[in-house]
Design an enzyme around this catalytic site. Structure first.
Site, PDB file in Angstrom:
ATOM      1  N   CYS A 117       0.839  -1.199   0.000  1.00 38.94           N
ATOM      2  CA  CYS A 117       0.000   0.000   0.000  1.00 38.94           C
ATOM      3  C   CYS A 117       0.876   1.252   0.000  1.00 38.94           C
ATOM      4  O   CYS A 117       1.884   1.320   0.694  1.00 38.94           O
ATOM      5  CB  CYS A 117      -0.907   0.014   1.234  1.00 38.94           C
ATOM      6  SG  CYS A 117      -2.181  -1.260   1.240  1.00 38.94           S
ATOM      7  N   ASP A 305      -3.931   1.053  11.757  1.00 45.48           N
ATOM      8  CA  ASP A 305      -4.702   0.217  10.829  1.00 45.48           C
ATOM      9  C   ASP A 305      -6.209   0.282  11.083  1.00 45.48           C
ATOM     10  O   ASP A 305      -6.988  -0.282  10.315  1.00 45.48           O
ATOM     11  CB  ASP A 305      -4.238  -1.244  10.911  1.00 45.48           C
ATOM     12  CG  ASP A 305      -3.009  -1.505  10.054  1.00 45.48           C
ATOM     13  OD1 ASP A 305      -2.589  -0.593   9.314  1.00 45.48           O
ATOM     14  OD2 ASP A 305      -2.469  -2.624  10.121  1.00 45.48           O
TER      15      ASP A 305
END
EC number: 2.5.1.7
Length: 430
Positions: A117, A305
């Site tokens: 990512c 996260d």
């Protein structure tokens, strides 16, 4: 191209079972390279694209790997090569965790600079600093990190930031080093503890995982063992928010409260009822949500996260709330997509100012990273109309059958091939 289509308005009820933790299984699979005897058996392994990627890396390195149901077996007793090429590593930055095991096992490692990512720079200098302290010679050339060491020697390493990846990599390299390694200011995440437990089961001597200092006494060899991966706390947190925002009543099976205590505290502050049960955590959503401020921090602080998923519940809360990101830069790319759904958000430096409660409208949005993909689907659960989420390659890196689990809880959500649906008649899907 596949997309997920969500029709908002359904309350979630029932129970959902958590899978093994993505962030735990990847370094554990890498650690199997350290075993010069036997076959490692890993259980409770999630069916994720990242798992397939790291398995392919190990196969390239000459390990024998199989993945059946939720079980991965690895035999690395043969001659292991030390070159992890770009074609694999570019897919997932966590591939760099093979570097510590390779350096310890073979005396050299050549690993492509990582991908994954696109969340900020996330440099690897902390990993390399640890290897150099143990006697490795490290250089970066032509997009590859090359490290060599005639032998690794125990050292004292201080991490300028408690990086999870650096902690894991240095810890694994130190297991076969000569003497004692002390790593200070380490990451304290549950996934670090899980890796240390696996290493110790193999015969390593790792002390202090879960605290700020880890001590590793080097041993001559490690032997393969059997290990069950801990449940995924980020998947658990994602479903906790899904239950809360829909006013539902959901049991998150196998969720470990101690692993997500910061999230539990914030949800309770917002008015969400959290009940710890014998086999998991029950979440009961309130009629109204109170605004709270959140700052991401290394564990045991609020996990980065969970940042984008938490912003969904913040924008549904009454009043103004602030989300501050201190772990990664450039992790607000999903804000523009949420604005397309009528969220009232404003980025100010490392923070987002969120005004609520928003009346969300369904829209076509694109996932910008793994957790943003889940967050946009969560937003769709409470939006008016239909939300179409694209770029599912990100979702598949960290969630297995996410839409199916939501369906089982009562959500109107379908995963479809874009070319086979009539976008003018989405109601026909439900």
């Amino acid at each position: 191209m596949e997309k997920i289509i969500v029709r908002g308005g359904k309350q979630l009820n029932g129970s959902v079972k958590m899978e093994g933790a993505k962030n735990a299984v990847l370094p554990v699979i890498a650690a199997t390279l350290l075993a010069s005897k036997g076959t490692s058996v890993l259980k409770n392994v999630p069916n994720l694209s990242d798992v397939f990627t790291i398995n392919e890396v190990l196969k390239y390195l000459n390990a024998d790997v199989s993945f059946v149901n939720d079980e991965v077996t690895v035999n690395a007793t043969g001659e292991i090569t030390s070159d992890a090429p770009f074609e694999y590593v570019r897919k997932m930055r966590a591939s760099i965790v093979v570097m510590g095991p390779l350096l310890a096992r073979t005396g050299s490692a050549r690993v492509a600079l990582p991908g994954g990512c696109a969340i900020g720079s996330r440099p690897v200098d902390l990993h390399l600093k640890g290897f150099e302290a143990m006697g490795a010679i490290v250089k970066i050339e032509n997009g590859y990190i090359e490290a060599t060491a005639e032998k690794l020697v125990g050292a004292k390493v201080y991490l300028d930031f408690p990086s999870v990846g650096a902690t894991q990599n240095i810890m694994m390299a130190a297991t076969l080093a000569e003497g004692t390694t002390v790593i200070e200011n380490v990451a304290r995440e549950p996934e670090i503890v899980d890796l240390a437990n696996f290493l110790n089961q193999m015969g390593a001597r790792v002390i202090g995982a879960g605290t700020e200092v880890i001590r590793i006494e080097g041993v001559k060899e490690l032997t393969a063992t059997e290990h069950s991966i801990i449940p995924d706390r980020i998947e658990a947190g994602t479903f906790m928010i899904a239950a809360a925002i829909t006013g539902g009543n959901v049991l998150i099976e196998d969720a470990v409260p101690e692993h997500i205590s910061s999230l539990i505290a914030k949800l309770e502050e917002m008015g969400v009822q959290i009940i710890e049960e014998e086999n998991g955590i029950r979440v009961i959503g309130p009629d109204k949500l109170k605004a709270v401020d959140v700052k991401t921090m290394p564990h045991p602080g609020f996990p980065t996260d969970m940042q984008s998923q938490m912003m969904v519940i913040q924008m549904l809360s009454e009043g103004t709330s602030i989300m501050t990101e201190t772990v990664f830069e450039n992790r607000f790319m999903h804000v523009e997509e949420m604005r397309r759904m009528n969220a009232d958000m404003k980025i100010e430096g490392h923070s987002v100012i969120i005004s609520g409660p928003a009346k969300l409208q369904g829209a076509e949005v694109a996932a910008t990273d793994l957790r943003a993909a889940a967050a946009l689907i969560l937003a769709g659960l409470v939006a008016d109309g239909y939300t179409q989420v694209t770029e599912l390659k990100y979702l598949d890196r960290g969630y297995n059958n996410f839409h199916g689990k939501l369906q089982a809880l009562g959500a109107d959500v379908e995963r479809v091939d874009d070319s086979k649906i009539d976008v003018t008649n989405l109601a026909s899907l439900f």
